[in-house]
Design a protein around this motif. Sequence first.
Motif, PDB file in Angstrom:
ATOM      1  N   GLU A  70       0.860  -1.177   0.000  1.00 56.87           N
ATOM      2  CA  GLU A  70       0.000   0.000   0.000  1.00 56.87           C
ATOM      3  C   GLU A  70       0.903   1.235   0.000  1.00 56.87           C
ATOM      4  OE1 GLU A  70      -3.076   0.040   2.914  1.00 56.87           O
ATOM      5  OE2 GLU A  70      -3.768  -1.984   2.418  1.00 56.87           O
ATOM      6  N   TYR A  71       1.147   1.759  -1.194  1.00 59.43           N
ATOM      7  CA  TYR A  71       2.045   2.901  -1.366  1.00 59.43           C
ATOM      8  C   TYR A  71       1.290   4.172  -1.000  1.00 59.43           C
ATOM      9  CZ  TYR A  71       3.867  -0.861  -4.281  1.00 59.43           C
ATOM     10  OH  TYR A  71       4.290  -2.076  -4.740  1.00 59.43           O
ATOM     11  N   GLN A  72       1.809   4.921  -0.031  1.00 62.39           N
ATOM     12  CA  GLN A  72       1.083   6.073   0.482  1.00 62.39           C
ATOM     13  C   GLN A  72       1.927   7.333   0.611  1.00 62.39           C
ATOM     14  OE1 GLN A  72      -0.329   4.581   4.239  1.00 62.39           O
ATOM     15  NE2 GLN A  72      -2.089   3.548   3.329  1.00 62.39           N
ATOM     16  N   VAL A  73       3.227   7.169   0.735  1.00 66.00           N
ATOM     17  CA  VAL A  73       4.112   8.287   1.058  1.00 66.00           C
ATOM     18  C   VAL A  73       5.158   8.425  -0.052  1.00 66.00           C
ATOM     19  CG1 VAL A  73       5.747   9.188   2.765  1.00 66.00           C
ATOM     20  CG2 VAL A  73       3.724   7.939   3.525  1.00 66.00           C
ATOM     21  N   LEU A  74       5.600   9.660  -0.280  1.00 62.52           N
ATOM     22  CA  LEU A  74       6.549   9.955  -1.346  1.00 62.52           C
ATOM     23  C   LEU A  74       7.713   8.967  -1.367  1.00 62.52           C
ATOM     24  CD1 LEU A  74       7.363  11.982  -3.600  1.00 62.52           C
ATOM     25  CD2 LEU A  74       8.637  13.242  -1.829  1.00 62.52           C
ATOM     26  N   TYR A  75       7.927   8.381  -2.538  1.00 62.84           N
ATOM     27  CA  TYR A  75       9.019   7.450  -2.848  1.00 62.84           C
ATOM     28  C   TYR A  75       8.887   6.077  -2.200  1.00 62.84           C
ATOM     29  CZ  TYR A  75      11.209  11.750  -4.583  1.00 62.84           C
ATOM     30  OH  TYR A  75      11.466  12.921  -5.237  1.00 62.84           O
ATOM     31  N   SER A  97       5.025   8.624  -6.308  1.00 66.30           N
ATOM     32  CA  SER A  97       5.586   9.965  -6.445  1.00 66.30           C
ATOM     33  C   SER A  97       4.493  10.936  -6.874  1.00 66.30           C
ATOM     34  CB  SER A  97       6.717   9.962  -7.478  1.00 66.30           C
ATOM     35  OG  SER A  97       7.254  11.252  -7.643  1.00 66.30           O
ATOM     36  N   ASP A  98       4.409  12.081  -6.193  1.00 65.67           N
ATOM     37  CA  ASP A  98       3.427  13.119  -6.528  1.00 65.67           C
ATOM     38  C   ASP A  98       2.012  12.564  -6.564  1.00 65.67           C
ATOM     39  OD1 ASP A  98       5.459  15.057  -6.733  1.00 65.67           O
ATOM     40  OD2 ASP A  98       5.862  14.466  -8.803  1.00 65.67           O
ATOM     41  N   GLN A  99       1.671  11.779  -5.570  1.00 72.41           N
ATOM     42  CA  GLN A  99       0.336  11.210  -5.380  1.00 72.41           C
ATOM     43  C   GLN A  99      -0.052  10.193  -6.446  1.00 72.41           C
ATOM     44  OE1 GLN A  99      -1.021  12.279  -2.444  1.00 72.41           O
ATOM     45  NE2 GLN A  99       0.850  13.484  -2.316  1.00 72.41           N
ATOM     46  N   VAL A 100       0.923   9.654  -7.173  1.00 73.07           N
ATOM     47  CA  VAL A 100       0.660   8.712  -8.258  1.00 73.07           C
ATOM     48  C   VAL A 100       1.575   7.497  -8.103  1.00 73.07           C
ATOM     49  CG1 VAL A 100       0.748   8.348 -10.759  1.00 73.07           C
ATOM     50  CG2 VAL A 100      -0.031  10.545  -9.861  1.00 73.07           C
ATOM     51  N   THR A 101       1.018   6.303  -8.342  1.00 76.52           N
ATOM     52  CA  THR A 101       1.858   5.113  -8.433  1.00 76.52           C
ATOM     53  C   THR A 101       2.449   5.034  -9.839  1.00 76.52           C
ATOM     54  OG1 THR A 101      -0.184   3.882  -8.881  1.00 76.52           O
ATOM     55  CG2 THR A 101       0.747   3.693  -6.669  1.00 76.52           C
ATOM     56  N   ASN A 102       3.687   4.612  -9.904  1.00 73.57           N
ATOM     57  CA  ASN A 102       4.399   4.481 -11.170  1.00 73.57           C
ATOM     58  C   ASN A 102       5.092   3.132 -11.228  1.00 73.57           C
ATOM     59  OD1 ASN A 102       4.521   7.516 -12.195  1.00 73.57           O
ATOM     60  ND2 ASN A 102       5.064   7.558 -10.028  1.00 73.57           N
ATOM     61  N   PHE A 103       5.097   2.511 -12.407  1.00 72.53           N
ATOM     62  CA  PHE A 103       6.086   1.481 -12.660  1.00 72.53           C
ATOM     63  C   PHE A 103       7.397   2.219 -12.911  1.00 72.53           C
ATOM     64  CE2 PHE A 103       2.372  -1.191 -13.831  1.00 72.53           C
ATOM     65  CZ  PHE A 103       2.631  -2.241 -12.979  1.00 72.53           C
ATOM     66  N   PRO A 121      -1.744   5.535 -12.370  1.00 76.13           N
ATOM     67  CA  PRO A 121      -2.375   5.970 -11.119  1.00 76.13           C
ATOM     68  C   PRO A 121      -3.245   4.879 -10.482  1.00 76.13           C
ATOM     69  CG  PRO A 121      -2.613   7.639 -12.832  1.00 76.13           C
ATOM     70  CD  PRO A 121      -2.068   6.415 -13.498  1.00 76.13           C
ATOM     71  N   GLN A 122      -3.223   4.860  -9.165  1.00 81.45           N
ATOM     72  CA  GLN A 122      -4.112   4.015  -8.374  1.00 81.45           C
ATOM     73  C   GLN A 122      -3.891   2.517  -8.587  1.00 81.45           C
ATOM     74  OE1 GLN A 122      -5.784   5.797  -6.180  1.00 81.45           O
ATOM     75  NE2 GLN A 122      -5.016   7.636  -7.209  1.00 81.45           N
ATOM     76  N   LEU A 123      -2.647   2.107  -8.719  1.00 81.28           N
ATOM     77  CA  LEU A 123      -2.352   0.674  -8.771  1.00 81.28           C
ATOM     78  C   LEU A 123      -2.790   0.018  -7.464  1.00 81.28           C
ATOM     79  CD1 LEU A 123       1.210   0.408 -10.360  1.00 81.28           C
ATOM     80  CD2 LEU A 123      -0.871  -0.650 -11.242  1.00 81.28           C
ATOM     81  N   LYS A 124      -3.496  -1.087  -7.584  1.00 81.80           N
ATOM     82  CA  LYS A 124      -3.950  -1.824  -6.407  1.00 81.80           C
ATOM     83  C   LYS A 124      -3.661  -3.303  -6.595  1.00 81.80           C
ATOM     84  CE  LYS A 124      -5.962   1.678  -4.267  1.00 81.80           C
ATOM     85  NZ  LYS A 124      -5.480   2.181  -2.969  1.00 81.80           N
TER      86      LYS A 124
END
Length: 197
Positions: A70-75, A97-103, A121-124
């Motif tokens: 659960e990615y929530q915080v920068l980096y 990063s910047d409120q977005v999930t990235n591969f 965005p919003q990878l779950k």
Amino acid sequence: MANIEQCLSDAVWHNEPESWQMKEGVLVLNTSKDTDFWQDTHYGFRRDNGHFLGLQVKGDFTAVLEFEAEYQVLYDQAGLMMRADAHYWLKTGVEYSDQVTNFSTVVTRAGRSDWSVVGVPQLKGAQQIRLTRVGSAVIAHCLGANGCWQLMRLADFPADASVHVGPMACSPTRTGLVVRFSDLQIGPPIEDPLHAI
């Protein structure tokens, strides 16, 4: 996919986290405070204290890892790492990063890192990353929602470098990112790794 506990039975930790366990064939870890892998570029700092459980792999290979967090915080970040030493390594996975999930993929050569991202965005839930090494080429893919492998990166890496491969996780701005690594397969390189979907 292979049971990650069996696959990593001979693996060794680089910066073993304070809290981790193998439970029912799944590696679960909590990241320690201010952990990261990065060398110099743009940010001007050097960190080599991320968590990495690496298995020595010789020659060419393809590795596929399944993991979730659960990615929530920068980096906040988790994924797969290939490492020769502190100056030559690659990590690829999911980074926030910047409120977005990235591969995300970071390649470090001669002690300098670069970074490339594919914004999703919003990878779950569980995600899969594939890394293939053939000679001096390393090819990173992520598994898209459509079930096809998407190319993220074709990178140069020393062909003669001895490497360790396995799961990694970091939380550069906090403590306590919980990551579950459920499956890992390492074997011969897939055919036509640049275009295989």
